[in-house]
Design an enzyme around this catalytic site. Structure first.
Site, mmCIF file in Angstrom:
data_model
loop_
_atom_site.group_PDB
_atom_site.id
_atom_site.type_symbol
_atom_site.label_atom_id
_atom_site.label_comp_id
_atom_site.label_asym_id
_atom_site.label_seq_id
_atom_site.Cartn_x
_atom_site.Cartn_y
_atom_site.Cartn_z
ATOM 1 N N GLU A 55 0.844 -1.197 0.000
ATOM 2 C CA GLU A 55 0.000 0.000 0.000
ATOM 3 C C GLU A 55 0.877 1.243 0.000
ATOM 4 O O GLU A 55 1.847 1.320 0.753
ATOM 5 C CB GLU A 55 -0.892 0.093 1.251
ATOM 6 C CG GLU A 55 -2.069 -0.834 1.314
ATOM 7 C CD GLU A 55 -2.908 -0.558 2.566
ATOM 8 O OE1 GLU A 55 -2.832 0.566 3.117
ATOM 9 O OE2 GLU A 55 -3.621 -1.469 2.999
ATOM 10 N N GLU A 61 -13.731 5.825 -0.983
ATOM 11 C CA GLU A 61 -14.647 4.946 -0.255
ATOM 12 C C GLU A 61 -15.373 5.749 0.823
ATOM 13 O O GLU A 61 -14.797 6.119 1.840
ATOM 14 C CB GLU A 61 -13.866 3.782 0.368
ATOM 15 C CG GLU A 61 -13.159 2.913 -0.656
ATOM 16 C CD GLU A 61 -12.223 1.903 -0.016
ATOM 17 O OE1 GLU A 61 -12.718 0.960 0.634
ATOM 18 O OE2 GLU A 61 -10.995 2.086 -0.134
ATOM 19 N N LYS A 88 -15.599 4.677 4.901
ATOM 20 C CA LYS A 88 -14.442 4.427 5.747
ATOM 21 C C LYS A 88 -14.474 5.363 6.953
ATOM 22 O O LYS A 88 -14.733 6.558 6.826
ATOM 23 C CB LYS A 88 -13.141 4.630 4.966
ATOM 24 C CG LYS A 88 -12.896 3.610 3.878
ATOM 25 C CD LYS A 88 -11.448 3.579 3.440
ATOM 26 C CE LYS A 88 -10.559 2.977 4.509
ATOM 27 N NZ LYS A 88 -9.167 2.824 4.040
ATOM 28 N N GLU A 98 -9.165 9.472 4.839
ATOM 29 C CA GLU A 98 -9.412 8.041 4.663
ATOM 30 C C GLU A 98 -10.421 7.767 3.557
ATOM 31 O O GLU A 98 -10.409 6.690 2.960
ATOM 32 C CB GLU A 98 -9.898 7.431 5.979
ATOM 33 C CG GLU A 98 -8.826 7.309 7.043
ATOM 34 C CD GLU A 98 -7.723 6.347 6.639
ATOM 35 O OE1 GLU A 98 -8.038 5.254 6.136
ATOM 36 O OE2 GLU A 98 -6.545 6.696 6.818
#
Length: 393
Positions: A278, A332, A335, A341
């Site tokens: 990541e 997203e 999250k 985030e």
């Protein structure tokens, strides 16, 4: 037509188009040169997170990634809908499982591999299983279960005759390092050594990579007054010289990778490869999240991908191309945590790009440069493409 009016018209038309058309338009809008030119696949993977309630169907995602010629994907689970949608595409998958307690049981581990991995092979290429995610440094029970769970999954993979196709590893935060500067002084945290040493031994025996999740964004966010922004964004800068090796580092990510190599060497392992499972940069954040912006995200990911396309290695391992999975495919919206985030995606859930990374059909456009001072804009040509596609499709 005035630029503001043109943008409003594009937005109106886009909102009326089905997602499959928006996905096509996203490919057209991010192209800087002729999309018909052929090139080799991009040598990077992408994290496909699904903590959202507005994502496109896996079949649509499959079409998008194939069009971009992205051939490696990391999931945080083993979603059968995704694995089925990518059957026959040749895209390589890394799957995740964080249920450490159950996986320590050999029968449970074998049942999971039998149900979630074996049935999809060989139509869908599954090359790795990540057991746990950033476990070290968390609660003691999880840390104690990590290696037994990895071993049980590895045994299941072997018993089912899949060891030649699928390897087993786990992903670590770079916070497991007690020291990372200079890179040659890299060493793991003393209290984690009892867990890391046997994991290194296991990975060496299983011939699996050592995976790290590395985010220079956090270093800059935590200390913007002392951490150089060009240094973390791969932009031109004087670099930092490691006094022990005389190697010069012009970016933080490569320094972090080499610090992990140094830490493994201190534990007797020079036989493992470090891969970045990541890394990324958010395009938006809360007021106190310094550096979270579209311009910085475009600079970080664009410059990183350009280097990967060149097959570049780190100063310590110049002949070993950096292996990276960018986080993440989509923003997203569900999250938890700070705003950043929910804003790491390269694409919005409707398939349009958050910023231009210079995808040229099957490769990055090497003529593009990425700078945090650049302002992402919609060009007249892009607008015309969107308008025409809207009318014809």
């Amino acid at each position: 037509m005035a630029p503001a009016e043109l943008r409003r018209t594009v937005a109106m038309l886009s909102s009326q188009l089905p997602l499959r058309v928006l996905l096509l338009l996203s490919l057209l809008s991010v192209s800087a040169v002729d999309v018909a030119s052929a090139a080799a696949p991009l040598k990077f993977g992408i994290n496909y997170g699904q903590i959202a309630n507005n994502l496109p169907r896996p079949s649509q995602v499959s079409g998008l990634l194939q069009s971009l010629n992205v051939n490696r994907v990391k999931l945080y689970d083993a979603d059968p809908a995704v694995l089925t949608a990518f059957a026959g595409t040749g895209v390589e998958f890394i799957l995740g499982n964080e249920d450490l307690q159950n996986l320590t049981d050999a029968r449970s581990a074998r049942a999971w591999v039998s149900q979630h991995v074996q049935p999809f092979l060989p139509d869908t290429r599954i090359t790795c299983i990540i057991v746990g995610n950033e476990v070290l440094g968390k609660d003691t029970a999880a840390m104690q279960n990590l290696l037994p769970a990895m071993q049980a999954v590895y045994q299941a993979v072997s018993d089912l005759g899949l060891s030649g196709q699928v390897n087993v590893s786990t992903a670590h935060s770079v916070n497991i390092l007690a020291s990372s500067y200079p890179p040659s002084s890299g060493v793991f945290r003393e209290e984690l050594a009892q867990y890391i040493q046997p994991i290194l031994n296991f990975l060496a025996e299983a011939r699996s990579p050592f995976l790290i999740n590395a985010y220079p964004f956090f270093a800059y966010k935590g200390s913007p007054g002392t951490v150089s922004l060009p240094y973390v964004l791969f932009e031109p800068n004087p670099g930092v010289v490691d006094p022990n090796t005389n190697l010069t580092y012009d970016n933080m990510l490569y320094a972090q990778i080499d610090a992990v190599y140094a830490a493994m060497k201190a534990m007797g392992h020079t036989d493992l490869t470090v891969r970045v499972s990541e890394t990324g940069w958010p395009s938006k954040g809360d007021e106190d999240e310094v550096g979270a912006s579209v311009a910085n995200a475009a600079a970080y990911n664009g410059n990183l991908m350009k280097r990967i396309a060149m097959g570049q290695g780190t100063p310590l391992k110049p002949d070993v191309p950096v292996d990276v999975f960018v986080f993440a495919l989509f923003n997203e919206d569900m999250k938890p945590g700070p705003a950043s985030e929910r804003n790491y995606g390269l694409f919005y859930p409707n398939g349009t790009p958050v910023y231009n990374l210079g995808f040229n059909g099957a490769s990055l456009d090497p003529s593009l440069t990425y700078s945090s001072s650049s302002k992402p804009t919609i060009t007249f040509l892009m607008a015309v493409v969107v308008l025409l596609a809207g009318f014809f499709l």
